[in-house]
Motif scaffolding. Structure first.
Motif, short mmCIF file in Angstrom:
data_model
loop_
_atom_site.label_atom_id
_atom_site.label_comp_id
_atom_site.label_asym_id
_atom_site.label_seq_id
_atom_site.Cartn_x
_atom_site.Cartn_y
_atom_site.Cartn_z
N GLU A 176 48.09 57.41 40.68
CA GLU A 176 46.89 58.18 40.38
C GLU A 176 46.43 57.88 38.94
OE1 GLU A 176 47.54 62.28 41.68
OE2 GLU A 176 46.11 62.87 40.13
N LEU A 177 47.39 57.80 38.05
CA LEU A 177 47.10 57.51 36.64
C LEU A 177 46.35 56.18 36.53
CD1 LEU A 177 47.62 58.40 33.66
CD2 LEU A 177 49.69 57.00 33.73
N ILE A 178 46.84 55.19 37.24
CA ILE A 178 46.25 53.85 37.14
C ILE A 178 44.90 53.77 37.85
CG2 ILE A 178 46.53 51.43 37.86
CD1 ILE A 178 49.57 51.83 37.40
N TYR A 179 44.85 54.29 39.08
CA TYR A 179 43.64 54.07 39.89
C TYR A 179 42.57 55.13 39.68
CZ TYR A 179 45.87 50.11 42.03
OH TYR A 179 46.45 48.90 42.23
N GLU A 180 42.99 56.39 39.43
CA GLU A 180 41.95 57.41 39.25
C GLU A 180 41.55 57.55 37.79
OE1 GLU A 180 42.53 60.99 41.50
OE2 GLU A 180 43.27 59.79 43.18
N TYR A 181 42.52 57.83 36.95
CA TYR A 181 42.19 58.01 35.53
C TYR A 181 41.85 56.68 34.86
CZ TYR A 181 43.81 62.68 36.40
OH TYR A 181 43.96 63.92 36.92
N GLY A 182 42.66 55.66 35.14
CA GLY A 182 42.47 54.36 34.50
C GLY A 182 41.39 53.51 35.16
N GLY A 183 40.82 53.99 36.26
CA GLY A 183 39.72 53.27 36.90
C GLY A 183 40.13 51.99 37.62
N GLY A 184 41.43 51.81 37.86
CA GLY A 184 41.89 50.66 38.63
C GLY A 184 42.07 49.40 37.79
N ILE A 185 42.37 48.32 38.51
CA ILE A 185 42.75 47.07 37.85
C ILE A 185 41.52 46.27 37.41
CG2 ILE A 185 44.20 44.99 38.08
CD1 ILE A 185 45.64 47.76 38.45
N LEU A 186 41.64 45.68 36.27
CA LEU A 186 40.56 44.90 35.67
C LEU A 186 40.06 43.81 36.62
CD1 LEU A 186 39.35 45.00 32.76
CD2 LEU A 186 40.86 43.10 32.18
N ASP A 187 38.76 43.61 36.66
CA ASP A 187 38.12 42.57 37.47
C ASP A 187 38.43 42.68 38.96
OD1 ASP A 187 37.15 41.52 35.06
OD2 ASP A 187 38.94 40.25 34.81
N GLY A 188 38.80 43.86 39.42
CA GLY A 188 39.08 44.04 40.85
C GLY A 188 40.27 43.24 41.36
N LYS A 189 41.12 42.81 40.45
CA LYS A 189 42.27 41.99 40.87
C LYS A 189 43.37 42.86 41.48
CE LYS A 189 41.20 38.09 38.31
NZ LYS A 189 41.16 36.72 38.75
N ALA A 190 44.35 42.18 42.07
CA ALA A 190 45.49 42.89 42.63
C ALA A 190 46.52 43.17 41.54
CB ALA A 190 46.12 42.06 43.73
N LEU A 191 47.18 44.30 41.68
CA LEU A 191 48.21 44.69 40.71
C LEU A 191 49.46 43.85 40.95
CD1 LEU A 191 49.22 46.78 38.57
CD2 LEU A 191 49.96 48.19 40.48
N LYS A 192 50.09 43.41 39.84
CA LYS A 192 51.36 42.70 39.99
C LYS A 192 52.55 43.50 39.47
CE LYS A 192 52.19 38.08 39.55
NZ LYS A 192 52.39 36.80 38.85
N ALA A 193 52.38 44.14 38.33
CA ALA A 193 53.53 44.81 37.71
C ALA A 193 53.07 45.90 36.75
CB ALA A 193 54.39 43.80 36.95
N VAL A 194 53.92 46.91 36.59
CA VAL A 194 53.64 47.99 35.65
C VAL A 194 54.90 48.29 34.84
CG1 VAL A 194 52.90 50.39 35.35
CG2 VAL A 194 52.05 49.09 37.29
N ILE A 195 54.75 48.33 33.54
CA ILE A 195 55.83 48.82 32.69
C ILE A 195 55.45 50.27 32.36
CG2 ILE A 195 57.07 48.53 30.52
CD1 ILE A 195 56.21 45.57 30.57
N PRO A 196 56.19 51.25 32.88
CA PRO A 196 55.67 52.61 32.79
C PRO A 196 55.84 53.31 31.44
CG PRO A 196 57.73 52.59 34.02
CD PRO A 196 57.40 51.16 33.71
N GLY A 197 56.90 52.97 30.68
CA GLY A 197 57.21 53.83 29.54
C GLY A 197 57.36 53.15 28.19
N GLY A 198 56.54 52.12 27.92
CA GLY A 198 56.74 51.35 26.70
C GLY A 198 57.54 50.11 27.04
N SER A 199 57.38 49.06 26.23
CA SER A 199 57.84 47.72 26.62
C SER A 199 59.33 47.61 26.93
CB SER A 199 57.49 46.73 25.52
OG SER A 199 58.15 47.08 24.33
N SER A 200 60.13 48.56 26.50
CA SER A 200 61.58 48.38 26.68
C SER A 200 62.10 48.88 28.03
CB SER A 200 62.34 49.08 25.56
OG SER A 200 62.03 50.46 25.56
N VAL A 201 61.28 49.58 28.80
CA VAL A 201 61.82 50.16 30.03
C VAL A 201 61.66 49.19 31.21
CG1 VAL A 201 61.13 52.42 29.13
CG2 VAL A 201 59.82 51.40 30.99
N PRO A 202 62.54 49.30 32.21
CA PRO A 202 62.48 48.39 33.35
C PRO A 202 61.11 48.42 34.06
CG PRO A 202 64.60 49.47 33.32
CD PRO A 202 63.77 50.12 32.24
N VAL A 203 60.65 47.23 34.44
CA VAL A 203 59.34 47.03 35.04
C VAL A 203 59.34 47.49 36.50
CG1 VAL A 203 59.87 44.64 35.72
CG2 VAL A 203 57.49 45.28 35.25
#
Lengths: 161, 424
Positions: free
Chosen positions: B263-290
């Protein structure tokens, strides 16, 4: 050249020292002040800071050399720091950096011959939501495009004349 | 309906001004604490609220405060960790910029609770503007008699200063921060002793994140029960989520703890740039598992993310779309950790260096399958073998990228090049 703070900086130094229970704790703050006064931290400047705070120059250097914002050699009048960590990289930081390299004719860590600009790649500036981001001296420039960047550079170039 | 409290007034320029802040209820919590509560009662209400540290570790704030000795004769210190540097994280900057008095009031209440008479806001050196804003706000608080000697006739004294760092990620680690504040390299200390017993100048010290402290005035004013009613009870409260990377509307979003990541990504964040497909999300800052796209239907709180093998961390959510080369993305992050390793512990100093070299080889198509195995081995040898968590912070992305995107690493080896011709 004798290294000495201006009267205003001396006053500021006295104020700074009062904020800390021990003189040594004031070191980073005094190094910031010294860099503002002298542009960069030469061996002479570090010795002066050491004398002011009763810290051996070796220890001043030990601390100063740990932090990227303390310059151990002169930087340009406008020190351009390009964030290249992931969020900026995903939003085109490389284009920004390469454009600067080309336009200024210098590489990472170099200064233009007239001393106006220096360029460096830096790690995350903590402004990932407005990537790509560049810091020039104290100021952040966010959400950059090549056009915006050119405008900023032209403006700075004019200001420095 | 969720009510924004941390960022409610942030768009209004006057929100930085003490009169505006006080007109909207500001410093009422601090007054209440001084008049009606003893320090232990403050600690108790924060404990009861289940407030957990927003800097990354998620440790219960009230419990941490409770570790400070009560009847010793040493000075106590409250340090505000404003060294925001975890890639993908930019929430504390927003608070300091737009709501500095809230941060200061939180620090005042925390100082009172742990019986500290001196507090420093340790802010990363690059945040020059924010440091000036905080300094101006602190001066206003002195002018109103909210800082200094015998505050509002309570007999309580508190001084507060802004202390600027100078460019070192490691100073966000609390003992690195303390060393740095003492005028030294930001080399983390071996724990125990924990800072609550022996911190700044060997005295009891509490280090709290900016956003953590910003929650405190509301807990005091509205009560622990109100706080616990927002999001999951074991990990409650309003939360600032940072969205960056390949997202249409990057930025900071104040939402209830436990907001769904999708919901955070698609509703609040308005979805993926250029209508592309999502590949990966790092949820909590660069050090946490993807996370992979099939894993993002998850609540963004400490416990829910831990359950699926990652972490809420600093809630710095980095989104990557289908054109992202995961080897190059990992190389970018490991370059960061190699650069920021303080050099104290061999596994981290040498391990991040080797990992970066191997990743360069893989990305440039010069690696064999053995190198991919070696990369994993290097990461496994960093993990849990260092004084501070920076080593783990470097190892976790390597391990998780390899686990979830191994085929991309193998493709680089097989094709002797980057299949996406990535140039991050």
């Amino acid at each position: 050249m004798k290294v000495e703070f201006s009267e205003a900086a001396k006053k500021e130094f006295d104020e700074i020292v009062k904020r800390y229970p021990q003189k040594r704790a004031a070191l980073l703050t005094v190094l910031h002040l010294a860099q503002r006064e002298f542009g960069w931290l030469s061996r002479d400047v570090m010795e002066y800071v050491g004398q002011l705070l009763d810290i051996p120059v070796g220890e001043v250097y030990d601390t100063a050399s740990f932090y990227t914002m303390f310059y151990k050699k002169p930087v340009g009048k406008y020190h351009i720091q390009v964030c290249h960590t992931l969020s900026c990289a995903l939003r085109g930081a490389r284009n920004i950096y390469e454009h600067l390299e080309q336009k200024l004719g210098i590489k990472d860590g170099e200064v233009t011959p007239d001393g106006k600009f220096s360029l460096i790649k830096v790690e995350c500036l903590g402004s990932c939501g407005t990537a790509p981001v560049v810091q020039i001296n104290d100021d952040y420039y966010e959400g950059l495009t090549i056009e915006k960047l050119d405008d900023i550079l032209n403006h700075l170039d004019k200001n420095s004349e | 309906m969720f009510e924004k409290v941390l960022t409610q007034h942030i768009q209004i320029p006057e929100s930085r001004d003490i009169d505006y802040y006080m007109k909207h209820g500001g410093y009422q919590a601090f007054r209440k604490v001084l008049k009606e509560m003893d320090p232990d009662q403050v600690i108790e209400v924060v404990k009861e609220s289940n407030l957990r540290g927003r800097g990354g570790a998620g440790f219960p704030t009230g419990v941490k405060w409770g570790f400070v000795p009560k009847n010793d004769d040493k000075p106590h210190y409250l340090l505000v960790n404003a060294d925001e540097s975890e890639p993908g994280t930019f929430k504390d900057r927003l608070l300091m910029d737009g709501n500095p008095h809230l941060v200061i009031e939180g620090a005042m209440i925390a100082s009172y609770a742990i019986r500290a008479n001196l507090s420093y806001i340790y802010i990363r050196g690059e945040f020059v503007k924010e440091a000036r804003i905080l300094e101006a706000a602190i001066q206003q608080a002195y002018d109103k008699g909210l800082l200094g000697k015998n505050i509002l006739g309570s007999g309580y004294d508190l001084d507060m200063y802004v202390h600027r760092g100078a460019g070192a990620y490691i100073c966000g680690e609390e003992t690195g921060l303390i060393e740095s504040l003492e005028g030294k390299r930001g080399w983390p200390r071996i724990k125990p002793p924990f800072p609550a017993i022996e911190g700044f100048l060997q005295s009891p010290t509490i280090v709290n994140n900016v956003e953590t402290l910003a929650c405190v005035p509301f807990i005091v004013e509205r009560g622990a029960r109100w706080f616990k009613s927002i999001g999951p009870e074991s990990s409650p409260g309003p939360k600032l989520y940072c969205l960056s990377g390949h997202i249409n509307k990057p930025g900071v979003y104040e939402l209830p703890m436990g907001t769904n990541l999708k919901e955070l990504i698609y509703e609040y964040g308005g979805g993926i740039l250029d209508g592309k497909a999502l590949k990966a999300v790092i949820p909590g800052g660069s050090s946490v598992p993807v996370l992979r796209p099939d894993e993002i239907d998850v609540a963004m709180d400490f416990d829910s993310l831990a359950k699926i093998g990652t972490m809420l961390g600093s809630a710095g959510t980095i989104v990557m779309h289908e054109d992202t080369c995961m080897v190059d993305a990992l190389l970018n992050l490991i370059h960061f950790y190699r650069h920021e390793s303080c050099g104290q512990c061999t596994p981290c100093r040498e391990g991040t260096n080797w990992a970066e070299r191997i990743l360069k080889k893989i990305e440039h198509g010069q690696a064999s399958e053995k190198d991919v195995d070696l990369l994993e081995e290097v990461a496994n040898h960093i993990n849990f073998r260092t004084i501070c968590p920076l080593g783990d912070a470097a190892a976790m992305p390597i391990q998780s990228f390899l686990k979830k995107f191994r085929d991309e690493f193998n493709a680089h080896v097989a094709q002797h090049k980057c299949p996406l011709n990535s140039r991050l």
